[in-house]
Design an enzyme around this catalytic site. Sequence first.
Site, PDB file in Angstrom:
ATOM      1  N   ARG A   6       0.836  -1.199   0.000  1.00  0.00           N
ATOM      2  CA  ARG A   6       0.000   0.000   0.000  1.00  0.00           C
ATOM      3  C   ARG A   6       0.872   1.250   0.000  1.00  0.00           C
ATOM      4  O   ARG A   6       2.018   1.249   0.431  1.00  0.00           O
ATOM      5  CB  ARG A   6      -0.886   0.027   1.250  1.00  0.00           C
ATOM      6  CG  ARG A   6      -2.233  -0.667   1.130  1.00  0.00           C
ATOM      7  CD  ARG A   6      -3.152  -0.001   0.121  1.00  0.00           C
ATOM      8  NE  ARG A   6      -3.104   1.454   0.180  1.00  0.00           N
ATOM      9  CZ  ARG A   6      -3.867   2.207   0.953  1.00  0.00           C
ATOM     10  NH1 ARG A   6      -4.740   1.657   1.752  1.00  0.00           N
ATOM     11  NH2 ARG A   6      -3.756   3.531   0.927  1.00  0.00           N
ATOM     12  N   ARG A  61       2.163   4.056 -16.343  1.00  0.00           N
ATOM     13  CA  ARG A  61       2.619   3.735 -17.709  1.00  0.00           C
ATOM     14  C   ARG A  61       3.849   4.570 -18.063  1.00  0.00           C
ATOM     15  O   ARG A  61       4.792   4.072 -18.670  1.00  0.00           O
ATOM     16  CB  ARG A  61       1.501   4.005 -18.718  1.00  0.00           C
ATOM     17  CG  ARG A  61       0.254   3.156 -18.525  1.00  0.00           C
ATOM     18  CD  ARG A  61       0.489   1.687 -18.829  1.00  0.00           C
ATOM     19  NE  ARG A  61      -0.747   0.913 -18.737  1.00  0.00           N
ATOM     20  CZ  ARG A  61      -0.843  -0.249 -18.111  1.00  0.00           C
ATOM     21  NH1 ARG A  61       0.192  -0.805 -17.524  1.00  0.00           N
ATOM     22  NH2 ARG A  61      -1.988  -0.900 -18.102  1.00  0.00           N
ATOM     23  N   CYS A  72      -8.442   2.441 -11.903  1.00  0.00           N
ATOM     24  CA  CYS A  72      -8.620   3.633 -11.065  1.00  0.00           C
ATOM     25  C   CYS A  72     -10.055   3.669 -10.531  1.00  0.00           C
ATOM     26  O   CYS A  72     -10.991   3.369 -11.273  1.00  0.00           O
ATOM     27  CB  CYS A  72      -8.369   4.904 -11.873  1.00  0.00           C
ATOM     28  SG  CYS A  72      -6.726   4.980 -12.588  1.00  0.00           S
ATOM     29  N   GLU A  75     -12.348   7.031  -4.189  1.00  0.00           N
ATOM     30  CA  GLU A  75     -12.196   6.644  -2.778  1.00  0.00           C
ATOM     31  C   GLU A  75     -13.530   6.919  -2.075  1.00  0.00           C
ATOM     32  O   GLU A  75     -14.266   7.827  -2.477  1.00  0.00           O
ATOM     33  CB  GLU A  75     -11.069   7.480  -2.136  1.00  0.00           C
ATOM     34  CG  GLU A  75     -10.763   7.159  -0.693  1.00  0.00           C
ATOM     35  CD  GLU A  75     -10.322   5.712  -0.471  1.00  0.00           C
ATOM     36  OE1 GLU A  75      -9.466   5.239  -1.219  1.00  0.00           O
ATOM     37  OE2 GLU A  75     -10.882   5.075   0.446  1.00  0.00           O
ATOM     38  N   ARG A  87      -4.332   7.102  -3.474  1.00  0.00           N
ATOM     39  CA  ARG A  87      -3.948   5.860  -2.777  1.00  0.00           C
ATOM     40  C   ARG A  87      -3.628   4.788  -3.812  1.00  0.00           C
ATOM     41  O   ARG A  87      -4.274   4.744  -4.875  1.00  0.00           O
ATOM     42  CB  ARG A  87      -5.083   5.359  -1.886  1.00  0.00           C
ATOM     43  CG  ARG A  87      -5.339   6.205  -0.636  1.00  0.00           C
ATOM     44  CD  ARG A  87      -6.623   5.733   0.023  1.00  0.00           C
ATOM     45  NE  ARG A  87      -6.859   6.262   1.357  1.00  0.00           N
ATOM     46  CZ  ARG A  87      -7.456   7.432   1.609  1.00  0.00           C
ATOM     47  NH1 ARG A  87      -7.851   8.233   0.622  1.00  0.00           N
ATOM     48  NH2 ARG A  87      -7.662   7.827   2.862  1.00  0.00           N
ATOM     49  N   TYR A 105       3.894   5.961   2.811  1.00  0.00           N
ATOM     50  CA  TYR A 105       2.937   7.072   2.983  1.00  0.00           C
ATOM     51  C   TYR A 105       3.719   8.380   2.941  1.00  0.00           C
ATOM     52  O   TYR A 105       4.660   8.558   3.711  1.00  0.00           O
ATOM     53  CB  TYR A 105       2.171   6.910   4.300  1.00  0.00           C
ATOM     54  CG  TYR A 105       1.232   5.727   4.213  1.00  0.00           C
ATOM     55  CD1 TYR A 105      -0.091   5.898   3.851  1.00  0.00           C
ATOM     56  CD2 TYR A 105       1.702   4.436   4.402  1.00  0.00           C
ATOM     57  CE1 TYR A 105      -0.945   4.807   3.697  1.00  0.00           C
ATOM     58  CE2 TYR A 105       0.867   3.343   4.253  1.00  0.00           C
ATOM     59  CZ  TYR A 105      -0.460   3.541   3.901  1.00  0.00           C
ATOM     60  OH  TYR A 105      -1.280   2.463   3.733  1.00  0.00           O
ATOM     61  N   ARG A 113      -1.241   6.457   8.409  1.00  0.00           N
ATOM     62  CA  ARG A 113      -0.625   5.330   9.120  1.00  0.00           C
ATOM     63  C   ARG A 113       0.449   5.813  10.084  1.00  0.00           C
ATOM     64  O   ARG A 113       1.653   5.600   9.861  1.00  0.00           O
ATOM     65  CB  ARG A 113      -0.001   4.351   8.100  1.00  0.00           C
ATOM     66  CG  ARG A 113      -0.975   3.533   7.285  1.00  0.00           C
ATOM     67  CD  ARG A 113      -1.804   2.562   8.125  1.00  0.00           C
ATOM     68  NE  ARG A 113      -0.991   1.603   8.877  1.00  0.00           N
ATOM     69  CZ  ARG A 113      -0.611   0.415   8.406  1.00  0.00           C
ATOM     70  NH1 ARG A 113      -0.963   0.024   7.210  1.00  0.00           N
ATOM     71  NH2 ARG A 113       0.098  -0.399   9.153  1.00  0.00           N
TER      72      ARG A 113
END
Length: 342
Positions: A6, A61, A72, A75, A87, A105, A113
């Site tokens: 992540r 890409r 995509c 959120e 994210r 992050y 986080r």
Amino acid sequence: MTVCIRGAITAENTKEEILSATKELLTKIIRENAIELKDIISVFFTMTKDMDAVYPAVAARQIGIVHAALMCFDELEIKGSLTKCIRVAMTVNSELKQDEVTHVYMKGATVLRPDITQKKDAVAIDGPAGSGKSTLAKLLAAKMGYIYVDTGAMYRAFGLFCKNKGISIENVETSEKYLSETDIELGFKDGQTRVFLNGADVTDDIRTQEIAAYASAVAKLGFVREYLGNKQKAIANEKKVVMDGRDIGTNVIPNAKVKLYIDASEKVRADRRMKELEQKGIKGDFDTIYQEVVQRDKNDRERKINPLTVAKDAVVIDTSDMSAEKVLDEALKIIKENGLWK
Ligand code: DC
């Protein structure tokens, strides 16, 4: 194996900003996890609903992620949540296990986080037996006013518990049924770690070769590592510590501000062990001690759960030709560079 990594970053809602932030994030994920582009299976992106200038997948890409499947999404819009955030969740083929990957992050997204992004005021020291890590850890703790935590003592105390129960080294896994009646606690006094097994101070009883062999055997067991590892994490959360062991930088305090890996050649470590025994009036045979050192390293490095390895962000100090004072100076230099102590 396949792992999922992540990451998140914040950016302004312009095409240039979104592409540049996404590239920065993907590049850091790739670098920190030593990923080859051909091993990326898929990357899922989300953007918060205040972002619509460009698809973030375009950035992937552009940096050469050409074979992976990209998607995509929006959120979820949760009240009060972070705005202008990109994210990613990247699935890759990797030699790393899921608990070894580095999630990334950046910028405003570090708040997502804090457990990963906020570094702890702690010195994590790992290394093989006889490398000089406990000598260094004690000196550092005294100098910095931190608490020295000897995690090996906890494994030894569990080993002693097994021995007292009449369990042989070959059968230590049968101790699981007694876990609920085992209480291992550490006490800290005058820079020393005291170990208590069910209330009794066993600090001196655990320093024998027999208990070292028991400790090495119980340290392989998942239920023991979980039980003791959780206790060690709790101590590191409460206090400023210099903690030594085999998995401190990789498992117990992965977000320690300073991680050191203390090493020395097998010969030097066997020599040190022999001198230690001589000081106790015991005459050891060098070849036997050398073989014990090699065997213990093998056990610690090759076990499945939390083996002894060098954490990615640890500084390695080889103490083979260094005095304890020199090692202390070197460690203090690293600690100051990391802003942990002045
Ligand atoms: O450092 P020591 O000799 O007291 O450690 C005793 C044993 O416990 C050793 O075989 C390695 C193991 N150990 C471990 O697996 N993880 C730790 N964090 C500390 C010690």
